[in-house]
Motif scaffolding. Sequence first.
Motif, PDB file in Angstrom:
ATOM      1  N   ARG A  77      41.367-112.370  28.142  1.00 35.60           N
ATOM      2  CA  ARG A  77      42.720-111.817  27.997  1.00 35.60           C
ATOM      3  C   ARG A  77      43.148-112.056  26.560  1.00 35.60           C
ATOM      4  O   ARG A  77      44.079-112.815  26.265  1.00 35.60           O
ATOM      5  N   LEU A  78      42.432-111.456  25.633  1.00 38.42           N
ATOM      6  CA  LEU A  78      42.615-111.712  24.211  1.00 38.42           C
ATOM      7  C   LEU A  78      43.220-110.511  23.512  1.00 38.42           C
ATOM      8  O   LEU A  78      43.127-109.382  23.982  1.00 38.42           O
ATOM      9  N   GLY A  79      43.824-110.759  22.357  1.00 40.85           N
ATOM     10  CA  GLY A  79      44.446-109.700  21.584  1.00 40.85           C
ATOM     11  C   GLY A  79      43.448-108.918  20.755  1.00 40.85           C
ATOM     12  O   GLY A  79      42.226-109.091  20.870  1.00 40.85           O
ATOM     13  N   ASN A  80      43.974-108.100  19.886  1.00 42.92           N
ATOM     14  CA  ASN A  80      43.150-107.231  19.046  1.00 42.92           C
ATOM     15  C   ASN A  80      42.673-107.997  17.825  1.00 42.92           C
ATOM     16  O   ASN A  80      43.118-107.771  16.701  1.00 42.92           O
ATOM     17  N   VAL A 114      42.521-111.870  39.071  1.00 46.05           N
ATOM     18  CA  VAL A 114      42.203-113.295  39.156  1.00 46.05           C
ATOM     19  C   VAL A 114      41.993-113.712  40.613  1.00 46.05           C
ATOM     20  O   VAL A 114      41.090-114.496  40.929  1.00 46.05           O
ATOM     21  N   ALA A 115      42.804-113.166  41.500  1.00 45.62           N
ATOM     22  CA  ALA A 115      42.710-113.540  42.916  1.00 45.62           C
ATOM     23  C   ALA A 115      41.360-113.180  43.517  1.00 45.62           C
ATOM     24  O   ALA A 115      40.830-113.910  44.371  1.00 45.62           O
ATOM     25  N   THR A 116      40.796-112.062  43.094  1.00 46.35           N
ATOM     26  CA  THR A 116      39.499-111.638  43.642  1.00 46.35           C
ATOM     27  C   THR A 116      38.322-112.124  42.796  1.00 46.35           C
ATOM     28  O   THR A 116      37.252-112.418  43.325  1.00 46.35           O
ATOM     29  N   LEU A 117      38.537-112.228  41.478  1.00 44.03           N
ATOM     30  CA  LEU A 117      37.452-112.604  40.568  1.00 44.03           C
ATOM     31  C   LEU A 117      37.185-114.102  40.589  1.00 44.03           C
ATOM     32  O   LEU A 117      36.054-114.551  40.421  1.00 44.03           O
ATOM     33  N   LYS A 118      38.260-114.903  40.749  1.00 41.80           N
ATOM     34  CA  LYS A 118      38.178-116.367  40.758  1.00 41.80           C
ATOM     35  C   LYS A 118      37.428-116.891  39.527  1.00 41.80           C
ATOM     36  O   LYS A 118      36.389-117.565  39.651  1.00 41.80           O
ATOM     37  N   PRO A 119      37.942-116.604  38.329  1.00 39.17           N
ATOM     38  CA  PRO A 119      37.255-117.049  37.111  1.00 39.17           C
ATOM     39  C   PRO A 119      37.286-118.556  36.942  1.00 39.17           C
ATOM     40  O   PRO A 119      38.235-119.230  37.372  1.00 39.17           O
ATOM     41  N   LYS A 120      36.266-119.082  36.303  1.00 37.85           N
ATOM     42  CA  LYS A 120      36.233-120.512  35.971  1.00 37.85           C
ATOM     43  C   LYS A 120      37.205-120.805  34.834  1.00 37.85           C
ATOM     44  O   LYS A 120      37.789-121.894  34.769  1.00 37.85           O
ATOM     45  N   ALA A 121      37.383-119.833  33.936  1.00 37.17           N
ATOM     46  CA  ALA A 121      38.270-120.019  32.791  1.00 37.17           C
ATOM     47  C   ALA A 121      38.841-118.682  32.364  1.00 37.17           C
ATOM     48  O   ALA A 121      38.259-117.622  32.635  1.00 37.17           O
ATOM     49  N   ILE A 122      39.993-118.734  31.688  1.00 38.49           N
ATOM     50  CA  ILE A 122      40.611-117.548  31.098  1.00 38.49           C
ATOM     51  C   ILE A 122      40.823-117.817  29.613  1.00 38.49           C
ATOM     52  O   ILE A 122      41.492-118.791  29.242  1.00 38.49           O
ATOM     53  N   ALA A 123      40.247-116.978  28.761  1.00 39.63           N
ATOM     54  CA  ALA A 123      40.506-117.035  27.324  1.00 39.63           C
ATOM     55  C   ALA A 123      41.680-116.122  27.050  1.00 39.63           C
ATOM     56  O   ALA A 123      41.620-114.927  27.344  1.00 39.63           O
ATOM     57  N   HIS A 124      42.757-116.677  26.497  1.00 41.53           N
ATOM     58  CA  HIS A 124      44.002-115.906  26.435  1.00 41.53           C
ATOM     59  C   HIS A 124      44.587-115.895  25.023  1.00 41.53           C
ATOM     60  O   HIS A 124      44.488-116.863  24.273  1.00 41.53           O
ATOM     61  N   GLY A 125      45.189-114.776  24.682  1.00 42.16           N
ATOM     62  CA  GLY A 125      45.947-114.645  23.456  1.00 42.16           C
ATOM     63  C   GLY A 125      47.417-114.859  23.741  1.00 42.16           C
ATOM     64  O   GLY A 125      47.893-114.614  24.851  1.00 42.16           O
ATOM     65  N   ALA A 126      48.148-115.298  22.719  1.00 35.87           N
ATOM     66  CA  ALA A 126      49.543-115.668  22.912  1.00 35.87           C
ATOM     67  C   ALA A 126      50.402-114.508  23.396  1.00 35.87           C
ATOM     68  O   ALA A 126      51.352-114.700  24.153  1.00 35.87           O
ATOM     69  N   SER A 127      50.080-113.288  22.974  1.00 38.02           N
ATOM     70  CA  SER A 127      50.930-112.140  23.307  1.00 38.02           C
ATOM     71  C   SER A 127      50.378-111.295  24.441  1.00 38.02           C
ATOM     72  O   SER A 127      50.907-110.216  24.719  1.00 38.02           O
ATOM     73  N   VAL A 128      49.326-111.750  25.094  1.00 37.09           N
ATOM     74  CA  VAL A 128      48.673-110.971  26.147  1.00 37.09           C
ATOM     75  C   VAL A 128      49.030-111.556  27.505  1.00 37.09           C
ATOM     76  O   VAL A 128      48.856-112.754  27.729  1.00 37.09           O
ATOM     77  N   ALA A 142      43.195-120.179  19.505  1.00 32.70           N
ATOM     78  CA  ALA A 142      43.006-121.292  18.562  1.00 32.70           C
ATOM     79  C   ALA A 142      41.833-122.166  18.989  1.00 32.70           C
ATOM     80  O   ALA A 142      41.036-122.620  18.148  1.00 32.70           O
ATOM     81  N   ASP A 143      41.711-122.401  20.306  1.00 37.16           N
ATOM     82  CA  ASP A 143      40.569-123.170  20.812  1.00 37.16           C
ATOM     83  C   ASP A 143      39.254-122.468  20.475  1.00 37.16           C
ATOM     84  O   ASP A 143      38.283-123.110  20.044  1.00 37.16           O
ATOM     85  N   LEU A 144      39.230-121.168  20.671  1.00 41.88           N
ATOM     86  CA  LEU A 144      38.011-120.406  20.385  1.00 41.88           C
ATOM     87  C   LEU A 144      37.672-120.469  18.909  1.00 41.88           C
ATOM     88  O   LEU A 144      36.494-120.604  18.532  1.00 41.88           O
TER      89      LEU A 144
END
Length: 505
Positions: A77-80, A114-128, A142-144
């Motif tokens: 779930r990352l930005g551009n 997320v409910a069906t995929l059940k990911p171990k982790a989500i990589a996310h951007g601040a505006s997404v 920032a972690d990435l």
Amino acid sequence: MDSILNKGPFAPCPSPFNMAAHVLGRATMQPEKVALTVMGRSQDTHWSYAKLEAAVRGTGTGLLRLGLKAGDILLLRLGNTPEFPIAYLGAIAVGVIPVPTSSQLTLGEVEKIVATLKPKAIAHGASVPSPEEGSFQRISEADLAEMHALPPCDYVVDEPDRMAYIIYTSGTSGRPRAVMHAHRAIWARQMMFEGWYGLKDDDRLCHAGAFNWTYTLGTGLMDPWTIGATALIPEDGIPPEALPDLMKSHSASIFAAAPGVYRKMLKSGSTLDLPTLRHGLSAGEKLSEPLREQWKKATGTGVYEAYGMSECSTFISANPTAPAKNGALGSVQTGRNIALLAEDGFAPQGEVGQIAVHRSDPGLMLGYRDANEDTAKRYRGDWFLTGDLGVLSEDGQIHYKGRNDDMMNAGGYRVSPLEVEAALLAAPEAEKLTALAVCDVEIKQDVRIIAAFYTSEAMVDEAVLEAQAKDILAAYKRPKLYRRIDAMPLGPNNKLRRAALRDFL
């Protein structure tokens, strides 16, 4: 003659194999060459092949240190930004399954995934939009970025048929489907290098899309890197109208975009000064012949179209050595086995049939995740049914006739919306249109007519459009209703939701 086009087989994928290792295979041979330039308004950012591979393999190490392991799912779930393809490849390098998703999805849509995929982790951007809490780890951009400097991971190599990544596609029922792809999918994309791109290792391919769009991810990044070329991507927020100047200053040799971007770039009607451009590429939706001709007039170069889908990389296309003729999509790529199917067998040449891909195609999906029944429904014997219709002409080219479920019914006749739209867009009054689409509508029980919906910045004389339709189309194909609307109904990937046009009546 039946509509069967067997252009294969393609060279088998090596085994053992890792998709990320394949994409970055040129890094050791040309470490200082620029792999990626993010074209900015005032400043550019450059990534050499060495820097790119270090970031990818460092990200792989970082994911393992967070406790992820081969087979775990990482929702992107990352930005551009470049973090998107780097995280994507870093996950694949160590066997983690990345799931790229559109940043335009709403929080509610993501929560359903997320409910069906059940990911171990989500990589996310601040505006997404992304869930804040759940049974998953959250990894920030920032972690990435901090992972780039970590020691390089080892590539996990194994059988090429094992799952590498998942992408979501719209289902005909309106429920998104999780499409599973194997590592071998990247190997199959090599058939596109000559079959569509005309791609060489000294090319500078500019893609107009965002990093977090799968069209950009494949055509704009993975494929240029695989062959050792340079990818050019505009930074976030740069409008299509500004692309010609950026392409000129960065010596772009190939340009890739969706038809809507071409339309916006040509809006001024001016000649575009692109001295290094060899040609353009188009995919995502059907490219109209008037738009193709406008680009040719403005740039002196051709636009080559390709047809593919989320379940299989593009397999029908035109290219610089074999351009499309008479409005066709193009020809079946070398290495492919494609057919057009009628209800009771193969469609005869010259007749409409459903485009189908043989299950042996290395670019074809593994299946829909947790949906074996849905996967089985897409096959007829050994043929995967695309849901799209086409006609094979005598010269071996395939003419696209629209979605099987988009075909209109008017007075008992089946009509392709693309044929009607192409006719209307050829009218002089069409210059005032910013978008146009048609669908069939029910005006009273059992009575359906074709309606044309359009957007425009100025008033349009609909009588001119009607006259154009009368000159070109049979009576049953002509729109009986014209309606100006504020905006076309689009899905998360900016594709037209044709059925939603009926809501404007």
